[in-house]
Design a protein around this motif. Structure first.
Motif, PDB file in Angstrom:
ATOM      1  N   VAL A 120       0.848  -1.207   0.000  1.00 18.40           N
ATOM      2  CA  VAL A 120       0.000   0.000   0.000  1.00 18.40           C
ATOM      3  C   VAL A 120       0.882   1.255   0.000  1.00 18.40           C
ATOM      4  O   VAL A 120       0.580   2.236  -0.679  1.00 18.40           O
ATOM      5  CB  VAL A 120      -0.972  -0.034   1.203  1.00 18.40           C
ATOM      6  N   SER A 121       1.989   1.206   0.729  1.00 21.25           N
ATOM      7  CA  SER A 121       2.880   2.385   0.771  1.00 21.25           C
ATOM      8  C   SER A 121       3.513   2.654  -0.592  1.00 21.25           C
ATOM      9  O   SER A 121       3.869   3.792  -0.901  1.00 21.25           O
ATOM     10  CB  SER A 121       3.963   2.201   1.842  1.00 21.25           C
ATOM     11  N   LEU A 122       3.629   1.603  -1.416  1.00 18.51           N
ATOM     12  CA  LEU A 122       4.208   1.785  -2.765  1.00 18.51           C
ATOM     13  C   LEU A 122       3.169   2.335  -3.745  1.00 18.51           C
ATOM     14  O   LEU A 122       3.518   2.904  -4.764  1.00 18.51           O
ATOM     15  CB  LEU A 122       4.729   0.441  -3.301  1.00 18.51           C
ATOM     16  N   LEU A 123       1.897   2.128  -3.412  1.00 16.10           N
ATOM     17  CA  LEU A 123       0.818   2.492  -4.334  1.00 16.10           C
ATOM     18  C   LEU A 123       0.192   3.845  -3.995  1.00 16.10           C
ATOM     19  O   LEU A 123      -0.680   4.323  -4.713  1.00 16.10           O
ATOM     20  CB  LEU A 123      -0.261   1.398  -4.326  1.00 16.10           C
ATOM     21  N   HIS A 124       0.587   4.444  -2.870  1.00 12.28           N
ATOM     22  CA  HIS A 124       0.000   5.716  -2.428  1.00 12.28           C
ATOM     23  C   HIS A 124       1.067   6.774  -2.209  1.00 12.28           C
ATOM     24  O   HIS A 124       2.242   6.455  -2.048  1.00 12.28           O
ATOM     25  CB  HIS A 124      -0.757   5.513  -1.113  1.00 12.28           C
ATOM     26  N   GLY A 125       0.604   8.048  -2.129  1.00 12.56           N
ATOM     27  CA  GLY A 125       1.502   9.166  -1.847  1.00 12.56           C
ATOM     28  C   GLY A 125       1.650   9.386  -0.349  1.00 12.56           C
ATOM     29  O   GLY A 125       2.215   8.551   0.347  1.00 12.56           O
ATOM     30  N   ALA A 126       1.112  10.495   0.144  1.00 11.51           N
ATOM     31  CA  ALA A 126       1.296  10.850   1.563  1.00 11.51           C
ATOM     32  C   ALA A 126       0.263  10.207   2.473  1.00 11.51           C
ATOM     33  O   ALA A 126       0.411  10.239   3.701  1.00 11.51           O
ATOM     34  CB  ALA A 126       1.242  12.363   1.718  1.00 11.51           C
ATOM     35  N   ILE A 160      -4.799   6.975   6.750  1.00 17.14           N
ATOM     36  CA  ILE A 160      -3.559   6.647   7.478  1.00 17.14           C
ATOM     37  C   ILE A 160      -2.397   7.367   6.784  1.00 17.14           C
ATOM     38  O   ILE A 160      -2.164   7.171   5.581  1.00 17.14           O
ATOM     39  CB  ILE A 160      -3.286   5.127   7.509  1.00 17.14           C
ATOM     40  N   PRO A 161      -1.670   8.242   7.533  1.00 12.60           N
ATOM     41  CA  PRO A 161      -0.534   8.930   6.919  1.00 12.60           C
ATOM     42  C   PRO A 161       0.610   7.965   6.585  1.00 12.60           C
ATOM     43  O   PRO A 161       0.760   6.923   7.241  1.00 12.60           O
ATOM     44  CB  PRO A 161      -0.101   9.941   7.989  1.00 12.60           C
ATOM     45  N   ILE A 162       1.381   8.332   5.562  1.00 11.65           N
ATOM     46  CA  ILE A 162       2.553   7.525   5.158  1.00 11.65           C
ATOM     47  C   ILE A 162       3.795   8.399   5.297  1.00 11.65           C
ATOM     48  O   ILE A 162       3.856   9.485   4.713  1.00 11.65           O
ATOM     49  CB  ILE A 162       2.418   7.035   3.696  1.00 11.65           C
ATOM     50  N   VAL A 189       0.462   4.713  11.645  1.00 10.54           N
ATOM     51  CA  VAL A 189       1.280   5.433  10.654  1.00 10.54           C
ATOM     52  C   VAL A 189       1.989   4.378   9.798  1.00 10.54           C
ATOM     53  O   VAL A 189       2.627   3.461  10.330  1.00 10.54           O
ATOM     54  CB  VAL A 189       2.314   6.367  11.339  1.00 10.54           C
ATOM     55  N   LEU A 190       1.847   4.512   8.481  1.00  9.06           N
ATOM     56  CA  LEU A 190       2.553   3.618   7.556  1.00  9.06           C
ATOM     57  C   LEU A 190       3.953   4.170   7.286  1.00  9.06           C
ATOM     58  O   LEU A 190       4.138   5.401   7.233  1.00  9.06           O
ATOM     59  CB  LEU A 190       1.792   3.550   6.226  1.00  9.06           C
ATOM     60  N   VAL A 191       4.920   3.273   7.109  1.00  8.42           N
ATOM     61  CA  VAL A 191       6.289   3.679   6.770  1.00  8.42           C
ATOM     62  C   VAL A 191       6.598   3.082   5.400  1.00  8.42           C
ATOM     63  O   VAL A 191       6.593   1.848   5.243  1.00  8.42           O
ATOM     64  CB  VAL A 191       7.311   3.195   7.821  1.00  8.42           C
ATOM     65  N   ARG A 192       6.858   3.975   4.423  1.00  6.80           N
ATOM     66  CA  ARG A 192       7.011   3.503   3.049  1.00  6.80           C
ATOM     67  C   ARG A 192       8.152   2.490   2.907  1.00  6.80           C
ATOM     68  O   ARG A 192       9.226   2.669   3.438  1.00  6.80           O
ATOM     69  CB  ARG A 192       7.258   4.694   2.101  1.00  6.80           C
ATOM     70  N   ARG A 193       7.862   1.432   2.164  1.00  7.64           N
ATOM     71  CA  ARG A 193       8.837   0.350   1.879  1.00  7.64           C
ATOM     72  C   ARG A 193       9.315  -0.360   3.149  1.00  7.64           C
ATOM     73  O   ARG A 193      10.380  -0.975   3.162  1.00  7.64           O
ATOM     74  CB  ARG A 193      10.053   0.894   1.116  1.00  7.64           C
ATOM     75  N   HIS A 194       8.549  -0.207   4.257  1.00  5.41           N
ATOM     76  CA  HIS A 194       9.010  -0.755   5.538  1.00  5.41           C
ATOM     77  C   HIS A 194       7.894  -1.488   6.294  1.00  5.41           C
ATOM     78  O   HIS A 194       8.018  -2.690   6.567  1.00  5.41           O
ATOM     79  CB  HIS A 194       9.572   0.419   6.371  1.00  5.41           C
ATOM     80  N   GLY A 195       6.786  -0.811   6.615  1.00  5.51           N
ATOM     81  CA  GLY A 195       5.738  -1.471   7.399  1.00  5.51           C
ATOM     82  C   GLY A 195       4.785  -0.473   8.005  1.00  5.51           C
ATOM     83  O   GLY A 195       4.450   0.539   7.391  1.00  5.51           O
ATOM     84  N   ILE A 196       4.378  -0.741   9.249  1.00  2.00           N
ATOM     85  CA  ILE A 196       3.354   0.100   9.894  1.00  2.00           C
ATOM     86  C   ILE A 196       3.524   0.094  11.402  1.00  2.00           C
ATOM     87  O   ILE A 196       3.993  -0.904  11.977  1.00  2.00           O
ATOM     88  CB  ILE A 196       1.938  -0.391   9.485  1.00  2.00           C
ATOM     89  N   GLU A 218      -4.684  -5.353   3.080  1.00  2.79           N
ATOM     90  CA  GLU A 218      -4.644  -6.515   2.180  1.00  2.79           C
ATOM     91  C   GLU A 218      -5.776  -6.429   1.149  1.00  2.79           C
ATOM     92  O   GLU A 218      -5.572  -6.700  -0.036  1.00  2.79           O
ATOM     93  CB  GLU A 218      -4.779  -7.786   3.020  1.00  2.79           C
ATOM     94  N   LEU A 219      -6.952  -6.022   1.631  1.00  6.08           N
ATOM     95  CA  LEU A 219      -8.092  -5.849   0.727  1.00  6.08           C
ATOM     96  C   LEU A 219      -7.778  -4.773  -0.316  1.00  6.08           C
ATOM     97  O   LEU A 219      -8.082  -4.937  -1.501  1.00  6.08           O
ATOM     98  CB  LEU A 219      -9.329  -5.449   1.542  1.00  6.08           C
ATOM     99  N   ALA A 220      -7.153  -3.679   0.132  1.00  9.10           N
ATOM    100  CA  ALA A 220      -6.817  -2.573  -0.769  1.00  9.10           C
ATOM    101  C   ALA A 220      -5.920  -3.063  -1.908  1.00  9.10           C
ATOM    102  O   ALA A 220      -6.128  -2.719  -3.076  1.00  9.10           O
ATOM    103  CB  ALA A 220      -6.125  -1.452   0.000  1.00  9.10           C
ATOM    104  N   VAL A 221      -4.942  -3.899  -1.572  1.00 14.29           N
ATOM    105  CA  VAL A 221      -4.030  -4.413  -2.596  1.00 14.29           C
ATOM    106  C   VAL A 221      -4.824  -5.227  -3.625  1.00 14.29           C
ATOM    107  O   VAL A 221      -4.597  -5.121  -4.842  1.00 14.29           O
ATOM    108  CB  VAL A 221      -2.897  -5.255  -1.952  1.00 14.29           C
ATOM    109  N   LYS A 222      -5.797  -6.013  -3.139  1.00 18.21           N
ATOM    110  CA  LYS A 222      -6.632  -6.813  -4.055  1.00 18.21           C
ATOM    111  C   LYS A 222      -7.519  -5.903  -4.897  1.00 18.21           C
ATOM    112  O   LYS A 222      -7.741  -6.160  -6.091  1.00 18.21           O
ATOM    113  CB  LYS A 222      -7.477  -7.808  -3.265  1.00 18.21           C
TER     114      LYS A 222
END
Ligand SMILES: CSCCC(=O)C(=O)COP(=O)(O)O
Ligand code: ZN
Length: 246
Positions: A120-126, A160-162, A189-196, A218-222
């Protein structure tokens, strides 16, 4: 702190719900979900009545920890440990966990390396946004001061902020604190390319929020996979699915 290694009574208990036991058992559970594999991720629990903070060691297999491996800090003296297991270092996530305690009065904070969070962090901006999904109702609703006022509704939009990743976990602290202040309505808080990072009023709330959020990630990715935006209105998905068939 002198003598900190001696305070073993702070982590040895027959009570399965003692924080030192729970950190170990919950990490086993998180491991089976693929959230804390390869030493990544972890959990901290705050014992509010006794004013103590429990923390896992750094760089260890989180599913194999024992209660005697757990660090303890006094909440009022966060620069000092009252229990330091020999030969171990405290989790690099410590200042991030403490941020949720100090800024949100959290009772527990979970950090995972969930693949859904990373995707999700790879597919979204902030920000990550999702709405009109039943599971959102498991998540807390806050006022503008960050005080919990109930639970989200089915139609509410979860935001959720990234933040951007840094080479060292502890260097995420400033950005995480900024995000917590800028988004009083978030419990993660999501951390890009790392986790949450996900926190809650107590350990069980933090667990439920983490599970609900991971379900939504997970649903969002689907949903992205079949071309449906995560903020898609009810009934609008048909138009995206139709485009997919054409
Ligand atoms: C492959 S894990 C890298 C460090 C990390 O991101 C993490 O969450 C674990 O940190 P800890 O110090 O608690 O082991
Ligand atoms: Zn991490």
């Amino acid at each position: 702190m002198i003598g900190a290694n001696k305070n073993e009574h702070l982590v040895i208990s027959a009570d399965p719900d003692h924080p030192a036991n729970l950190i170990c058992s919950l990490c086993k559970n998180f491991y089976t979900n693929g959230w804390v594999t390869g030493t990544g991720g972890g959990i901290s629990i705050r014992d509010k009545p006794n004013n103590l903070i429990y923390l896992a060691p750094s760089g260890v297999q989180k599913e194999r920890m024992l209660p005697e491996n757990i660090f303890v800090k006094h909440f009022d003296h966060q620069d000092q440990y009252v229990r330091v297991p020999q030969g171990l270092k405290p989790s690099a996530c410590t200042p991030l966990f403490l941020s949720s305690y100090n800024l949100r009065d959290a009772g527990s904070c979970i950090h995972t390396h969930s693949q859904a969070a990373v995707m999700v962090s790879l597919l979204h901006g902030a920000e990550f946004r999702i709405s009109n999904i039943e599971q959102i109702k498991a998540l807390p609703k806050f006022n503008s001061e960050g005080k919990k006022i109930g639970y989200m509704d089915f139609h509410d939009e979860l935001i959720i902020p990234i933040i951007e990743n840094t080479p060292f976990e502890e260097d995420l602290t400033g950005a995480l604190q900024e995000a917590i202040k800028k988004y009083p309505g978030t419990t993660a808080v999501l951390v890009r390319r790392h986790g949450i990072y996900v926190w809650g009023e107590d350990v069980w709330k933090a667990k439920v929020y983490n599970e609900a959020i991971d379900y939504l990630l997970e649903l969002a990715v689907k949903m992205y996979g079949v071309g449906i935006p995560t903020t898609c209105g009810i009934g609008e998905e048909k138009q995206y699915l139709k485009n997919l068939q054409n």
